[in-house]
Motif scaffolding. Structure first.
Motif, PDB file in Angstrom:
ATOM      1  N   GLY A  92       0.834  -1.294  -0.507  1.00 15.23           N
ATOM      2  CA  GLY A  92       0.094   0.401   0.111  1.00 15.23           C
ATOM      3  C   GLY A  92       1.011   1.348   0.321  1.00 15.23           C
ATOM      4  O   GLY A  92       1.449   1.508   0.128  1.00 15.23           O
ATOM      5  N   SER A  93       0.275   2.210   0.373  1.00 14.35           N
ATOM      6  CA  SER A  93       0.861   3.368   0.166  1.00 14.35           C
ATOM      7  C   SER A  93       0.128   4.356   0.975  1.00 14.35           C
ATOM      8  O   SER A  93      -0.820   4.436   1.552  1.00 14.35           O
ATOM      9  N   ARG A  97       1.367   9.095   2.226  1.00 13.34           N
ATOM     10  CA  ARG A  97       1.800  10.398   2.319  1.00 13.34           C
ATOM     11  C   ARG A  97       1.885  10.812   3.536  1.00 13.34           C
ATOM     12  O   ARG A  97       1.050  11.776   4.474  1.00 13.34           O
ATOM     13  N   ARG A  99      10.769   3.623  -4.491  1.00 18.28           N
ATOM     14  CA  ARG A  99       9.622   3.617  -3.562  1.00 18.28           C
ATOM     15  C   ARG A  99       9.265   4.328  -3.212  1.00 18.28           C
ATOM     16  O   ARG A  99       7.967   4.895  -2.890  1.00 18.28           O
ATOM     17  N   GLU A 134       6.267  11.149  -0.204  1.00 14.63           N
ATOM     18  CA  GLU A 134       4.871   9.793  -0.669  1.00 14.63           C
ATOM     19  C   GLU A 134       5.841   8.435  -0.468  1.00 14.63           C
ATOM     20  O   GLU A 134       6.726   8.013  -1.430  1.00 14.63           O
ATOM     21  N   ASN A 164       5.135   4.555  -1.702  1.00 14.22           N
ATOM     22  CA  ASN A 164       4.731   3.914  -1.843  1.00 14.22           C
ATOM     23  C   ASN A 164       4.900   2.528  -2.004  1.00 14.22           C
ATOM     24  O   ASN A 164       6.275   1.884  -1.564  1.00 14.22           O
ATOM     25  N   SER A 165       4.721   1.061  -2.933  1.00 17.07           N
ATOM     26  CA  SER A 165       4.744  -0.602  -2.622  1.00 17.07           C
ATOM     27  C   SER A 165       5.244  -0.309  -0.915  1.00 17.07           C
ATOM     28  O   SER A 165       6.887  -0.753  -0.516  1.00 17.07           O
TER      29      SER A 165
END
Length: 115
Positions: A16-17, A19, A66, A81, A83-84
């Motif tokens: 998931g991500s 921020r 990532r 940010e 990610n992964s």
């Protein structure tokens, strides 16, 4: 003096991500460098990424490709940010600022990645 307030942490599944945001109490264009560190349970705090006022960005190898740092000067905010996300990214994430040869830290925001 610089006060930093982080937000955006939480619980997310692997892959998931999230921020993260870090709002500074003064113009970030006047700050020499900003960045993020993290501290996992039982481990030392480690550098994640730094972003200097000259535009130089350096990521730790484990997050390259990532994580992305960005900044919004108008909002005095730096973002991370992520990610992964992996379970090994679980940590308290701290925003930092280097200003007038002093280092300032935020209070931290918890990021937990479940497998």
């Amino acid at each position: 003096q610089v006060r930093l307030v982080e937000s955006g942490g939480g619980l997310v599944q692997a892959g998931g991500s999230l921020r993260l945001s870090c709002v500074a109490s003064r113009s970030i264009s006047s700050i020499n460098a900003m960045g993020w560190h993290r501290q996992a349970p039982g481990k030392q705090r480690e550098l994640v990424v730094t972003y200097t006022s000259s535009g130089s960005i350096n990521y730790v190898d484990s997050v390259k490709g990532r994580f992305t740092i960005s900044r919004d000067n108008a909002k005095n905010t730096v973002y991370l940010e992520m990610n992964s996300l992996k379970p090994e990214d679980t940590a308290v994430y701290y925003c930092l600022a280097v200003y007038m040869q002093r280092v300032y830290w935020g209070q931290g925001t918890q990021v937990t990645v479940s497998s």
